[in-house]
Motif scaffolding. Structure first.
Motif, PDB file in Angstrom:
ATOM      1  N   ARG A 165      -5.552   3.799  -7.635  1.00  0.00           N
ATOM      2  CA  ARG A 165      -4.359   3.369  -6.909  1.00  0.00           C
ATOM      3  C   ARG A 165      -4.411   3.890  -5.472  1.00  0.00           C
ATOM      4  N   PRO A 166      -3.764   3.179  -4.541  1.00  0.00           N
ATOM      5  CA  PRO A 166      -3.647   3.725  -3.181  1.00  0.00           C
ATOM      6  C   PRO A 166      -2.957   5.082  -3.213  1.00  0.00           C
ATOM      7  N   PRO A 167      -3.222   5.942  -2.231  1.00  0.00           N
ATOM      8  CA  PRO A 167      -2.682   7.311  -2.261  1.00  0.00           C
ATOM      9  C   PRO A 167      -1.187   7.341  -1.984  1.00  0.00           C
ATOM     10  N   GLU A 168      -0.557   8.389  -2.446  1.00  0.00           N
ATOM     11  CA  GLU A 168       0.843   8.631  -2.103  1.00  0.00           C
ATOM     12  C   GLU A 168       0.872   9.366  -0.767  1.00  0.00           C
ATOM     13  N   LEU A 169       1.528   8.783   0.222  1.00  0.00           N
ATOM     14  CA  LEU A 169       1.491   9.346   1.574  1.00  0.00           C
ATOM     15  C   LEU A 169       2.511  10.459   1.747  1.00  0.00           C
ATOM     16  N   ASP A 170       2.083  11.504   2.437  1.00  0.00           N
ATOM     17  CA  ASP A 170       2.998  12.597   2.778  1.00  0.00           C
ATOM     18  C   ASP A 170       3.931  12.167   3.907  1.00  0.00           C
ATOM     19  N   LYS A 171       5.015  12.905   4.083  1.00  0.00           N
ATOM     20  CA  LYS A 171       5.960  12.636   5.160  1.00  0.00           C
ATOM     21  C   LYS A 171       6.142  13.878   6.008  1.00  0.00           C
ATOM     22  N   THR A 172       6.482  13.655   7.265  1.00  0.00           N
ATOM     23  CA  THR A 172       6.736  14.775   8.169  1.00  0.00           C
ATOM     24  C   THR A 172       8.114  15.369   7.867  1.00  0.00           C
TER      25      THR A 172
ATOM     26  N   LEU B 270       0.806  -1.217   0.000  1.00  0.00           N
ATOM     27  CA  LEU B 270       0.000   0.000   0.000  1.00  0.00           C
ATOM     28  C   LEU B 270       0.843   1.273   0.000  1.00  0.00           C
ATOM     29  N   VAL B 271       1.866   1.315   0.844  1.00  0.00           N
ATOM     30  CA  VAL B 271       2.621   2.548   1.071  1.00  0.00           C
ATOM     31  C   VAL B 271       3.764   2.719   0.075  1.00  0.00           C
ATOM     32  N   SER B 272       4.565   1.685  -0.105  1.00  0.00           N
ATOM     33  CA  SER B 272       5.756   1.812  -0.952  1.00  0.00           C
ATOM     34  C   SER B 272       5.461   1.583  -2.426  1.00  0.00           C
ATOM     35  N   GLU B 273       4.665   0.523  -2.718  1.00  0.00           N
ATOM     36  CA  GLU B 273       4.423   0.175  -4.110  1.00  0.00           C
ATOM     37  C   GLU B 273       3.136   0.785  -4.652  1.00  0.00           C
ATOM     38  N   ARG B 274       2.283   1.263  -3.768  1.00  0.00           N
ATOM     39  CA  ARG B 274       0.993   1.846  -4.141  1.00  0.00           C
ATOM     40  C   ARG B 274       0.176   0.886  -5.004  1.00  0.00           C
ATOM     41  N   ILE B 275       0.109  -0.372  -4.551  1.00  0.00           N
ATOM     42  CA  ILE B 275      -0.758  -1.364  -5.173  1.00  0.00           C
ATOM     43  C   ILE B 275      -1.608  -1.993  -4.076  1.00  0.00           C
ATOM     44  N   TRP B 276      -2.764  -2.494  -4.461  1.00  0.00           N
ATOM     45  CA  TRP B 276      -3.635  -3.125  -3.480  1.00  0.00           C
ATOM     46  C   TRP B 276      -3.126  -4.526  -3.172  1.00  0.00           C
ATOM     47  N   PRO B 277      -3.102  -4.938  -1.907  1.00  0.00           N
ATOM     48  CA  PRO B 277      -2.563  -6.254  -1.538  1.00  0.00           C
ATOM     49  C   PRO B 277      -3.449  -7.391  -2.034  1.00  0.00           C
ATOM     50  N   GLU B 278      -2.889  -8.595  -2.002  1.00  0.00           N
ATOM     51  CA  GLU B 278      -3.611  -9.788  -2.435  1.00  0.00           C
ATOM     52  C   GLU B 278      -4.828 -10.031  -1.538  1.00  0.00           C
ATOM     53  N   SER B 279      -5.856 -10.630  -2.124  1.00  0.00           N
ATOM     54  CA  SER B 279      -7.094 -10.887  -1.394  1.00  0.00           C
ATOM     55  C   SER B 279      -6.928 -12.020  -0.388  1.00  0.00           C
ATOM     56  N   THR B 280      -7.855 -12.073   0.566  1.00  0.00           N
ATOM     57  CA  THR B 280      -7.881 -13.132   1.560  1.00  0.00           C
ATOM     58  C   THR B 280      -8.181 -14.475   0.903  1.00  0.00           C
TER      59      THR B 280
END
Length: 504
Positions: free
Chosen positions: A471-478, A102-112
């Motif tokens: 796509r999952p969002p690109e997260l901001d950093k402090t 989610l955070v680094s690759e910005r892809i949705w993880p595999e399903s259960t």
């Protein structure tokens, strides 16, 4: 549950209930030092179970913005950390890999695909002055992730093979399934249930039945009532006799099968499926839950049409029919565990503008109305909300032909298409997804077959609605380089309902 109830409950026997009581006593003994809550997380395919669990843990561990979660907003939650899970025989939920996706690759993880578990320990200060004087509190939150399709198997425990076959054939011949099931029905028509048992015949029928179920679940149809659930995710049981059977064209009140026939062979394997697949799941996982969240992809069903909505309503009613709801008490939590809070969540609310979130909730509330009434009657609390565990879009206002329209901004997944355009996974777009109907009843029909009026209303609604996968969002950093927590819509409200009272 007393002995008499156990005897008449199709999910349990007296011996089974005794084993569950002993397991609950063992759990209660370990809870004397640090209490625990076992939270079940489920939903049908693509509902977002993995994303929900990952976002929940990420926000609690990293101090995410949770204004409606009173323990966090009141600064009473002093920390949360992952711990070794209590059940050594259950696979661990791979939180770290899912966060990386989610955070680094910005892809949705595999399903259960199987049952998994994760323990999160929360440190907190009680809201009660008296309890604060006793020292800081601690709660183990045991998160149990399992496929919703497996829930649809639990009602099979109360059905014999003839009943299962009759119901499966009725669905296969329904208006919306007959064409999908045609290859299976053709082979079945040439099959004599009273012929001598044959492994090749059993394999051919089972393979075509599984192909039919998989086709029903495809995006074009998005159907939900697809038991046996393990047929679509067999795991290490793939190819076993317990998963090599199919319904036959026999009435629900058919006479007992003659020994040595194909029907007797199918019936024996159906019973083995219940014994070796369904009942262990019920005993080892499902019957030990305290609370439950059921994630529902309402938008996916809306895209597929009125049959998908009707099928989803039936599936959700069956799902809750398998639950053990009831009011929580000290004694009942020891002797016979009950699910005292159930949350139904319509996922992917970020695909709509916030002005439509209330309508999405109303549609889901209508979908689970029958199930909610039953659970509430037995003493459980039930809540319905629209949420996005990970918010992939932002809101904006755009002008179109001089008119201001509420829009959402996001980056479509590679290959997504809209109005003839195909997106590359890098370009952010603004789009107006359309409005859901004000009256949820307009989406539901009362007849067994979908009326022309209902079909027309769906076609009108679908023409006005446009849903893309983002796509999952690109997260901001402090300023210190720390990644902020995953953004969400109403994850805090979900947490407050599910565990807020246990941190009071």
């Amino acid at each position: 549950m007393n002995a008499l109830e156990a005897l008449v409950n199709p999910l349990t026997t007296l011996a089974e209930e005794t084993r569950l009581t002993l397991a609950n006593l063992a759990d209660a003994a370990t809870d004397l030092a640090v209490p625990s809550v076992r939270l079940g997380v489920t939903g049908l395919a693509r509902a977002g179970k993995t994303v929900f669990l990952t976002a929940l843990v990420h926000n609690l561990v990293h101090g995410g913005r949770l204004p409606l979660f009173s323990a966090a907003s009141g600064h009473r939650m002093t920390g949360a950390r992952l711990q070794p899970q209590p059940d050594d025989a259950v696979p661990r939920f791979d939180y770290e890999a899912h966060v990386r996706s989610l955070v680094s690759e910005r892809i949705w993880p595999e399903s259960t695909r199987q049952v998994s578990e994760l323990r999160l320990t929360i440190d907190y200060e009680s809201a009660s002055y008296f309890h604060r004087k006793l020292g800081p509190g601690r709660l183990h939150l045991d998160l149990i992730d399992y496929p919703g399709e497996w829930l649809l198997d639990l009602p099979l425990l109360g059905k014999d093979y003839a009943t299962f076959s009759a119901e499966a054939m009725q669905r296969a011949r329904a208006e919306n399934r007959a064409e999908i099931a045609a290859p299976f029905l053709k082979i079945l028509a040439a099959t004599d249930a009273n012929a001598e048992e044959s492994e090749p015949a059993a394999q051919e029928l089972a393979a075509n039945f599984k192909t039919y179920l998989a086709a029903c679940r495809a995006d074009a149809h998005a159907l939900s009532m697809l038991p046996p659930g393990r047929f679509l995710m067999p795991g290490d049981l793939d190819g076993s006799p317990a998963l090599t059977f199919a319904p036959l064209d026999i009435p629900a009140d058919a006479a007992p099968a003659r020994t040595g026939t194909l029907r007797a062979m199918m019936e024996r394997r159906y019973e083995a499926y219940k014994t070796h697949v369904v009942r262990p799941f019920f005993r080892n996982h499902f019957a030990r839950l305290d609370r439950q969240i059921v994630l529902v992809d309402v938008l996916h069903a809306l895209n597929a049409g009125p049959h998908a909505i009707a099928d989803l309503e039936t599936a959700l009613t069956e799902v809750l029919g398998a639950f053990r709801p009831g009011k929580r008490s000290w004694l009942s939590s020891i002797l016979s565990r009950r699910i005292d809070r159930i949350l139904f969540a319509a996922t992917k609310a970020d695909h709509l503008h916030r002005t439509d979130h209330d309508r999405l909730e109303l549609i889901l509330k209508r979908l689970v109305a029958r199930a909610e009434e039953k659970a509430t009657f037995k003493g459980a609390e039930v809540e319905v909300l629209a949420m996005a565990a990970v918010r992939a879009t932002r809101e904006a206002t755009v002008k179109h032909r001089g008119e201001a329209l509420p829009a959402i901004l996001g980056t479509p997944l590679p290959g997504e298409r809209l109005n003839g355009d195909t997106y590359d996974g890098k370009t952010e777009i603004a789009m107006f997804p359309g409005d859901l109907p004000d009256d949820p009843e307009s989406l539901f029909g009362q007849a067994d077959s979908v009326s022309e009026a209902l079909r027309a209303s769906f076609q009108t609604a679908q023409a006005d609605l446009q849903f893309l996968r983002f796509r999952p969002p690109e997260l901001d950093k402090t300023a210190e380089g720390l990644t902020l927590s995953l953004p969400h819509i109403r994850l805090d409200r979900a947490l407050e309902f599910l565990i807020g009272d246990r941190l009071a």
